[in-house]
Write an enzyme that holds these catalytic residues in place. Structure first.
Site, PDB file in Angstrom:
ATOM      1  N   HIS A  48     -45.154 -76.957  -0.119  1.00  0.00           N
ATOM      2  CA  HIS A  48     -45.253 -76.757   0.986  1.00  0.00           C
ATOM      3  C   HIS A  48     -46.008 -78.054   1.795  1.00  0.00           C
ATOM      4  O   HIS A  48     -45.987 -78.104   3.108  1.00  0.00           O
ATOM      5  CB  HIS A  48     -46.136 -75.725   1.672  1.00  0.00           C
ATOM      6  CG  HIS A  48     -45.472 -74.179   1.151  1.00  0.00           C
ATOM      7  ND1 HIS A  48     -44.480 -74.101   1.693  1.00  0.00           N
ATOM      8  CD2 HIS A  48     -45.939 -73.220   0.251  1.00  0.00           C
ATOM      9  CE1 HIS A  48     -44.083 -72.734   1.215  1.00  0.00           C
ATOM     10  NE2 HIS A  48     -45.008 -72.484   0.368  1.00  0.00           N
ATOM     11  N   ARG A  73     -48.184 -78.713  -8.085  1.00  0.00           N
ATOM     12  CA  ARG A  73     -47.197 -77.676  -7.943  1.00  0.00           C
ATOM     13  C   ARG A  73     -45.845 -78.057  -7.186  1.00  0.00           C
ATOM     14  O   ARG A  73     -45.916 -79.369  -6.396  1.00  0.00           O
ATOM     15  CB  ARG A  73     -47.707 -76.743  -6.557  1.00  0.00           C
ATOM     16  CG  ARG A  73     -46.831 -75.554  -6.424  1.00  0.00           C
ATOM     17  CD  ARG A  73     -47.484 -74.527  -5.629  1.00  0.00           C
ATOM     18  NE  ARG A  73     -47.714 -74.627  -4.336  1.00  0.00           N
ATOM     19  CZ  ARG A  73     -47.828 -73.891  -3.302  1.00  0.00           C
ATOM     20  NH1 ARG A  73     -48.044 -72.462  -3.780  1.00  0.00           N
ATOM     21  NH2 ARG A  73     -48.115 -74.234  -1.958  1.00  0.00           N
ATOM     22  N   ASP A  87     -43.681 -86.594 -16.903  1.00  0.00           N
ATOM     23  CA  ASP A  87     -43.790 -88.186 -17.028  1.00  0.00           C
ATOM     24  C   ASP A  87     -44.592 -89.079 -16.344  1.00  0.00           C
ATOM     25  O   ASP A  87     -45.235 -90.160 -16.507  1.00  0.00           O
ATOM     26  CB  ASP A  87     -42.374 -88.770 -17.196  1.00  0.00           C
ATOM     27  CG  ASP A  87     -41.482 -88.311 -18.332  1.00  0.00           C
ATOM     28  OD1 ASP A  87     -42.024 -87.607 -19.295  1.00  0.00           O
ATOM     29  OD2 ASP A  87     -40.460 -88.418 -18.342  1.00  0.00           O
ATOM     30  N   GLU A 152     -45.611 -63.832  -7.093  1.00  0.00           N
ATOM     31  CA  GLU A 152     -46.218 -63.849  -5.555  1.00  0.00           C
ATOM     32  C   GLU A 152     -45.092 -62.779  -4.688  1.00  0.00           C
ATOM     33  O   GLU A 152     -44.836 -63.046  -3.765  1.00  0.00           O
ATOM     34  CB  GLU A 152     -46.173 -65.200  -5.085  1.00  0.00           C
ATOM     35  CG  GLU A 152     -45.093 -65.998  -5.411  1.00  0.00           C
ATOM     36  CD  GLU A 152     -45.518 -67.550  -4.866  1.00  0.00           C
ATOM     37  OE1 GLU A 152     -46.026 -67.760  -3.992  1.00  0.00           O
ATOM     38  OE2 GLU A 152     -44.653 -68.269  -5.514  1.00  0.00           O
ATOM     39  N   ASP A 178     -47.282 -64.930  -0.014  1.00  0.00           N
ATOM     40  CA  ASP A 178     -46.202 -64.560  -0.161  1.00  0.00           C
ATOM     41  C   ASP A 178     -45.779 -62.922  -0.313  1.00  0.00           C
ATOM     42  O   ASP A 178     -44.928 -62.196   0.042  1.00  0.00           O
ATOM     43  CB  ASP A 178     -45.195 -65.411  -1.190  1.00  0.00           C
ATOM     44  CG  ASP A 178     -45.130 -66.706  -0.652  1.00  0.00           C
ATOM     45  OD1 ASP A 178     -43.844 -66.748   0.054  1.00  0.00           O
ATOM     46  OD2 ASP A 178     -45.782 -67.644  -0.758  1.00  0.00           O
TER      47      ASP A 178
END
Length: 258
Positions: A48, A73, A87, A152, A178
């Site tokens: 988000h 996230r 990586d 969620e 959510d």
């Protein structure tokens, strides 16, 4: 030389409560500032927040100088995205909208090197191996990767026990917003029905030997979540801290205008 230990993963394994904060501004300067505040962990939000791989990389770089562990996230649990952020140097990843054990098992494979997983072996070129200075990166990285999955929605809650049975999942984060929306209570994660599901899920996660996580800016909910067993608890977000602080300051001085 082996990979540097993941202090966040070790703390969760030891049952140590870790307080965190969300980074949604997508900016290195604010991320560096937040890193000086003393939180145990910070979420660089690619779901988000206005982030891409390069801005995530830049925030990983500035947070490395702080005592706050960086959690990345992703916008979605895609194999190539996991490969890229690992990586880039992330040791802990948080994947949204996990709804099944099958999905969780694939995520475990995504963060694990062959022969047990699917992570691409190109670490000699990466920041994760300090550009090939960590000679044993490929042999030691898996143990230090921390995989957190978000449950969620109702489908995810229904599959929670199966998800918890997946080896390689280190923690499960319950997404209140959510979940509330999917339960028909948009914008009201404090609804008693939603709270009952959240607290039950946290207890089940802890009982299964995984680390439960939550984001809460409501102190009574935060305390109840901790009592239910939550171990990684986000208590704020940079966007909210700035926005609410600015609004309060404006209201304070505008009130003097009459």
């Amino acid at each position: 030389m082996p990979v540097q230990p993941n202090p966040f993963k070790r703390a969760l394994q030891n049952g140590q409560l870790q307080f965190g904060c969300w980074l949604g501004l997508g900016d290195t300067f604010s991320a560096e500032l937040m890193g000086t505040a003393g939180f145990d962990w910070m979420v660089i939000d690619g779901e988000h927040g206005p982030n891409d791989l390069r801005s995530i990389l830049a925030q990983l770089q500035v947070l490395e100088a702080s005592d706050s562990h960086a959690v990345v996230r992703l916008p979605v649990g895609e194999t190539y995205m996991l490969k890229q952020v690992l990586d880039a140097g992330a040791q802990t990843v948080l994947v949204p909208m996990v709804e099944s054990a099958e999905q969780a098992r694939q995520l475990v494979r995504d963060v694990t090197y062959p022969p047990h997983g699917d992570r691409g072996v190109g670490y000699a070129l990466t920041r994760a191996s300090r550009f090939s200075q960590i000679k044993d990166y490929g042999k030691t990285a898996d143990e230090q990767i921390c995989l957190l999955v978000q449950v969620e929605n109702k489908k995810g809650i229904a599959a929670l026990d199966e998800i918890l049975a997946v080896d390689g999942v280190d923690g499960v984060f319950i997404g209140p917003a959510d979940l509330a929306a999917d339960m028909g209570h948009m914008g009201n994660s404090l609804h008693p029905d939603v709270q009952a599901v959240i607290m039950d899920a946290l207890r089940r996660i802890r009982a299964a030997g995984k680390a439960p996580g939550i984001l809460s800016t409501h102190d009574p909910m935060t305390n109840e979540a901790i009592e239910a067993g939550a171990l990684f608890v986000a208590v704020g977000a940079d966007v909210l801290i700035l926005s609410h602080g600015a609004q309060a300051l404006t209201a304070k001085w505008k009130a003097q205008k009459g």
